[in-house]
Design a protein around this motif. Sequence first.
Motif, PDB file in Angstrom:
ATOM      1  N   MET C 168       0.937  -1.283  -0.012  1.00 23.46           N
ATOM      2  CA  MET C 168      -0.096  -0.051  -0.043  1.00 23.46           C
ATOM      3  C   MET C 168       0.869   1.367  -0.025  1.00 23.46           C
ATOM      4  SD  MET C 168      -3.303  -0.525  -0.100  1.00 23.46           S
ATOM      5  CE  MET C 168      -3.538   1.263   0.586  1.00 23.46           C
ATOM      6  N   ARG C 169       2.083   1.139   0.720  1.00 20.08           N
ATOM      7  CA  ARG C 169       2.870   2.071   0.728  1.00 20.08           C
ATOM      8  C   ARG C 169       3.336   2.634  -0.526  1.00 20.08           C
ATOM      9  NH1 ARG C 169       7.293   1.056   4.781  1.00 20.08           N
ATOM     10  NH2 ARG C 169       5.497   0.177   5.847  1.00 20.08           N
ATOM     11  N   ILE C 170       3.582   1.865  -1.415  1.00 22.72           N
ATOM     12  CA  ILE C 170       4.298   2.209  -2.737  1.00 22.72           C
ATOM     13  C   ILE C 170       3.205   2.772  -3.654  1.00 22.72           C
ATOM     14  CG2 ILE C 170       5.293   1.307  -4.736  1.00 22.72           C
ATOM     15  CD1 ILE C 170       7.323  -0.233  -2.978  1.00 22.72           C
ATOM     16  N   GLU C 171       1.720   2.063  -3.440  1.00 21.29           N
ATOM     17  CA  GLU C 171       0.915   2.795  -4.269  1.00 21.29           C
ATOM     18  C   GLU C 171       0.634   4.049  -3.787  1.00 21.29           C
ATOM     19  OE1 GLU C 171      -2.943   0.775  -4.204  1.00 21.29           O
ATOM     20  OE2 GLU C 171      -1.900  -1.094  -4.393  1.00 21.29           O
ATOM     21  N   ALA C 172       0.355   4.185  -2.349  1.00 22.39           N
ATOM     22  CA  ALA C 172       0.107   5.728  -1.754  1.00 22.39           C
ATOM     23  C   ALA C 172       1.143   6.628  -2.011  1.00 22.39           C
ATOM     24  CB  ALA C 172      -0.043   5.403  -0.297  1.00 22.39           C
ATOM     25  N   ARG C 173       2.220   6.161  -2.388  1.00 20.42           N
ATOM     26  CA  ARG C 173       3.457   7.312  -2.690  1.00 20.42           C
ATOM     27  C   ARG C 173       3.259   7.877  -4.156  1.00 20.42           C
ATOM     28  NH1 ARG C 173       9.145   3.988  -2.704  1.00 20.42           N
ATOM     29  NH2 ARG C 173       9.086   3.738  -0.591  1.00 20.42           N
ATOM     30  N   SER C 174       3.097   6.968  -5.037  1.00 18.63           N
ATOM     31  CA  SER C 174       2.708   7.449  -6.124  1.00 18.63           C
ATOM     32  C   SER C 174       1.378   8.448  -6.325  1.00 18.63           C
ATOM     33  CB  SER C 174       2.769   6.357  -7.350  1.00 18.63           C
ATOM     34  OG  SER C 174       2.131   5.263  -7.113  1.00 18.63           O
ATOM     35  N   PHE C 175       0.422   7.812  -5.608  1.00 18.92           N
ATOM     36  CA  PHE C 175      -0.736   8.531  -5.544  1.00 18.92           C
ATOM     37  C   PHE C 175      -0.409  10.042  -4.785  1.00 18.92           C
ATOM     38  CE2 PHE C 175      -4.566   9.881  -3.209  1.00 18.92           C
ATOM     39  CZ  PHE C 175      -5.578   9.559  -4.298  1.00 18.92           C
ATOM     40  N   LEU C 176       0.322  10.125  -3.819  1.00 20.44           N
ATOM     41  CA  LEU C 176       0.501  11.308  -3.169  1.00 20.44           C
ATOM     42  C   LEU C 176       1.208  12.188  -4.306  1.00 20.44           C
ATOM     43  CD1 LEU C 176       1.534  11.066   0.338  1.00 20.44           C
ATOM     44  CD2 LEU C 176      -0.425  12.174  -0.316  1.00 20.44           C
ATOM     45  N   THR C 177       2.411  11.962  -5.171  1.00 20.19           N
ATOM     46  CA  THR C 177       3.085  12.605  -6.005  1.00 20.19           C
ATOM     47  C   THR C 177       2.288  13.108  -7.003  1.00 20.19           C
ATOM     48  OG1 THR C 177       4.877  10.888  -5.420  1.00 20.19           O
ATOM     49  CG2 THR C 177       5.167  12.225  -7.359  1.00 20.19           C
ATOM     50  N   LYS C 178       1.488  12.067  -7.603  1.00 13.53           N
ATOM     51  CA  LYS C 178       0.186  12.484  -8.558  1.00 13.53           C
ATOM     52  C   LYS C 178      -0.392  13.825  -8.170  1.00 13.53           C
ATOM     53  CE  LYS C 178      -2.998  10.437 -11.358  1.00 13.53           C
ATOM     54  NZ  LYS C 178      -4.201   9.906 -10.437  1.00 13.53           N
ATOM     55  N   MET C 179      -1.141  13.603  -6.866  1.00 18.93           N
ATOM     56  CA  MET C 179      -1.749  14.502  -6.359  1.00 18.93           C
ATOM     57  C   MET C 179      -1.164  15.799  -6.194  1.00 18.93           C
ATOM     58  SD  MET C 179      -5.022  14.760  -4.934  1.00 18.93           S
ATOM     59  CE  MET C 179      -4.969  13.170  -5.159  1.00 18.93           C
ATOM     60  N   HIS C 180       0.239  15.640  -5.807  1.00 20.53           N
ATOM     61  CA  HIS C 180       0.866  17.135  -5.654  1.00 20.53           C
ATOM     62  C   HIS C 180       1.155  17.668  -7.138  1.00 20.53           C
ATOM     63  CE1 HIS C 180       4.884  19.323  -5.630  1.00 20.53           C
ATOM     64  NE2 HIS C 180       4.157  19.912  -4.492  1.00 20.53           N
ATOM     65  N   GLN C 181       1.170  16.941  -8.287  1.00 19.01           N
ATOM     66  CA  GLN C 181       1.445  17.255  -9.626  1.00 19.01           C
ATOM     67  C   GLN C 181       0.248  18.183  -9.855  1.00 19.01           C
ATOM     68  OE1 GLN C 181       2.908  13.853 -11.382  1.00 19.01           O
ATOM     69  NE2 GLN C 181       4.984  14.083 -10.857  1.00 19.01           N
TER      70      GLN C 181
END
Lengths: 290, 308, 369
Positions: C168-181
């Motif tokens: 989940m952490r790896i998924e959430a990591r990219s999710f957060l990054t995308k959100m920030h973008q």
Amino acid sequence: MSDATLNASAMRRGSFASVLPKLAATLLMLVLAAVWLGPLLLIVMTSIKSNAEFLAGPFALPRSPTIQPYIDVWFGLGFGTLLRNSLIYATAGSALAVTLALVPAFALSRMNVPGRKWIFGLLLTGLMLPQQTVLIPLYDTLRTFHLLDTKIGLIIVHGVYGMPLQVLILRGFMTTIPPEIEKAAYVEGATDFQVFWKVILPLSVPGILVGYTLNFIAIWKEFVFGLVFLNSEENFPVTVGMLKLNSDRYLAVFNLPAAGLVISQLPIVILFILTYRQISGGNLSGAVKG
Amino acid sequence: MASSASRFDDGTFVGFARRHVFVTVFGVAVPLLVFACFIGYPIVYTIYLSFFEWNGMAPQKKFVGFANYAYLLHDKYFYIALVNNAKWLVVSLVFPVSLGFLIAYVMKARLVFAPSLLRTIVFFPVTMSLIAVGLMFLLILNPVFGAFDTLLRSVGLGFLVHEWFGDYRIALYTLAVISGWAFTGMPMIFYFAGLGDVPKETFDAARIEGAGHWRMIRSVALPQLRPVTAIIVMLTLFESLRAFDLIAVLTKGAPFGMTNVLGYLVYMESFWNSRFGYGAALSVVILVIAGSLAALLLGKVLKGAFDV
Amino acid sequence: MAEVSLKDVEKRYAMVPVLSGLNLDIADGEFTVLVGPSGCGKTTTLNMIAGLESITGGTLRIGARDVTTLPPKDRDIAMVFQSYALFPHMTVRDNIAFGMKIRKTPKAEIETQIRQVAQRLRIDDLLDRLPKALSGGQRQRVALGRALVRRPGVFLMDEPLSNLDAKMRIEARSFLTKMHQEVGTTTVYVTHDQAEAMTMGSKIVVMNGGKIQQAAAPLEVYNRPANQFVAGFIGSPAMNFLRLLYDGNALLDQACRLRIAVPECRRAALAGQQGKTVTLGVRPEHFRILQPGAIPGSDSIAFNVDVVQHLGHEILLDLSAGDHRCIARLPPSDRSKLGDDRLFSIDMDHVHYFNGDSGENLIDYAWQQ
């Protein structure tokens, strides 16, 4: 500790030595059950006996149970009034104690109130104070405010003297609420009051119930304050009113006082059944060890 | 406005109060005021009153200096009550506390069937008023109709039958044991909860070393439960100083003041003998005993038990 | 949208300074990660930016305003906590609406905002649930939603992923990054996980002992660590450190006959270190194994193989030479066995030289550029 763990030490060896503790414990339990349950059962049994049956001895089973003793003692002592009064004192007194304790518990569980050590010292003083030592000045204070021999006066005294334990219980409970939840509320723009009212208070409901119940029972049991601060019978709580049972009039035959005892304890039995799980669990230790 | 820029920090009281108006008013000021009126002032007033002679009615109190304390030093009843308190305390520490621990251990170790039933039975009297408990044992220990003496006679132990409340040699112990009967549930649940907090591994380790129950109690359970024991000892101490209800309903100090304890003597002297000044002096003695014991316990044993 | 600037910020507890001389500028829209071992002061720093802890010295500016003494609600920030800190007695909807209700936002407006955020985070069908009925990942998104809905100038995140399991952490990591973008809001993110810092941050702030060790872009921190601490903290397995004596030409250890020549171009930087101890920093991937029989060069060391760790896509070797311990990362084709004595060469273009006492990187990259 796992319950099985302790036991397993004995099971492993599977010899006489392993049966011995279990046997001793079972014996102990039977003796204990007799010592603790026996008196209660005897009283209940006595309370439904007629006068004639009572004379047959304390262990004779009631052959024709009767509720006459209950009726007699109910009207003889005016249990209607006594129970109502105790109910009022316990309900309102505990409510006052909990209300007074909520914000202090919040402050002491969450904030570095300057001088908190002193506040804790005061709380412990209030907790341990033998009531007899302050009867005279309290009597004076109540007289000054014209609260002597009034219900409201006794409620206030109960509330104030219940507060210290409530602060400790509630503080113990509130410290288990993760501080981050509260920080989140602050970041969202809540004031101290909003954090208390919208977050801490709703989350403290289980703790409040435990504290309230314990206080309710404590006030129901209380005797000294009622004895000293009340004069009129129409204000007496059960404990004070029941003193009359210790008189030749009621002690001639034991079924009347026995019935009185059962009546006096009945409301607590009901409360006990409803809340036993909460009040006898680990919650008490949480109250003293934050 | 009670804002929160630095609510998690130390600070002066004025600074704190300015930042946290709501908490300061309802969390500190109001309780302190209530406390001062109903607990603080009475304590101070009791001390004040102990230097006066007063019958509770007269408009004027007569200043007598330390006369009340001087009288106390020669008062036979004071010494009886003091010794009785000590006896009461010893009985309370031995009977309900050790038995409460034993029951808690036996239940936790699942050495008995239906442990929760036993727990409920033993805890129940904690919810009873001592007036009810006292009346109950008044009936049960009655020398003529009482169940206890009847039982003794029927099993051939008739020689043990006593005037449980009338015999001056045993009346106090009768009261203390009754009080213990009602109190045992308290140490029991404290110990029960305390045993629940001891890590399972601690007992596992002892088991692997081959410890039996006796060893387990002595070397593992009791040392781990020291803070709980300290709290219980303190509770017991203050309960015994408070002892009142049972005496009021059962003996009223009789026979010959032999069942009097300090807590009842105060009440007798003040409200029956109308010697409020002397009653206050006795109160001060109780306060001093309670205070010094509390200080001793809090300072030494209980350090950190109420982690402030 | 706002930039954040800390100037000489200091934190004292009962007169004992735990943080001092903190200077940090975070540009508008930047994703800044505060990273460091536990107790390094990163969470305290975040809490000071949030207003949950007082600032005992210096100034903090968010946007154009000095917010040093303002309470959290006036700082134009939103925060996501490690434990999510959802209000357990409120539904997801009420959790997200909490702040808006406190600010007395009109009902219709609240409803619109909630719907927008819920859609974006894919939690629109969870709005009437209580937090306890949500999975870890869902709770995390609700916490994010509560922060997003405020449209703050700055997002503060305190280890928001550390309660999730590895996948989940790896998924959430990219999710957060995308959100920030997408949102582009300035973000200050605290973590102790250097991998998280490397992958998410557009700027990494490495902290230790209450001080900022280095603040730069991820690759900059990786390739040009300011000191030995940063070099050892960023990268996994960690950089190897060899404490050696510098004689003006080479780094040596008499005891185990180790001698590594320092390339000409670095000698200027090491000029002051003659006769002193210099710590040589070598990343595991900068060891190369030499074939048996190869002639030892000026950059080679003989190591004993202590442990062989096969990871499938690579092999990690635990090596020792005298008192020196190293880990080398090799391709899976390597056939080294336990107990082998092997010769390794070091890629001298990528090594680092640290002052043996202070740990400072002896190469001044800023000057070099």
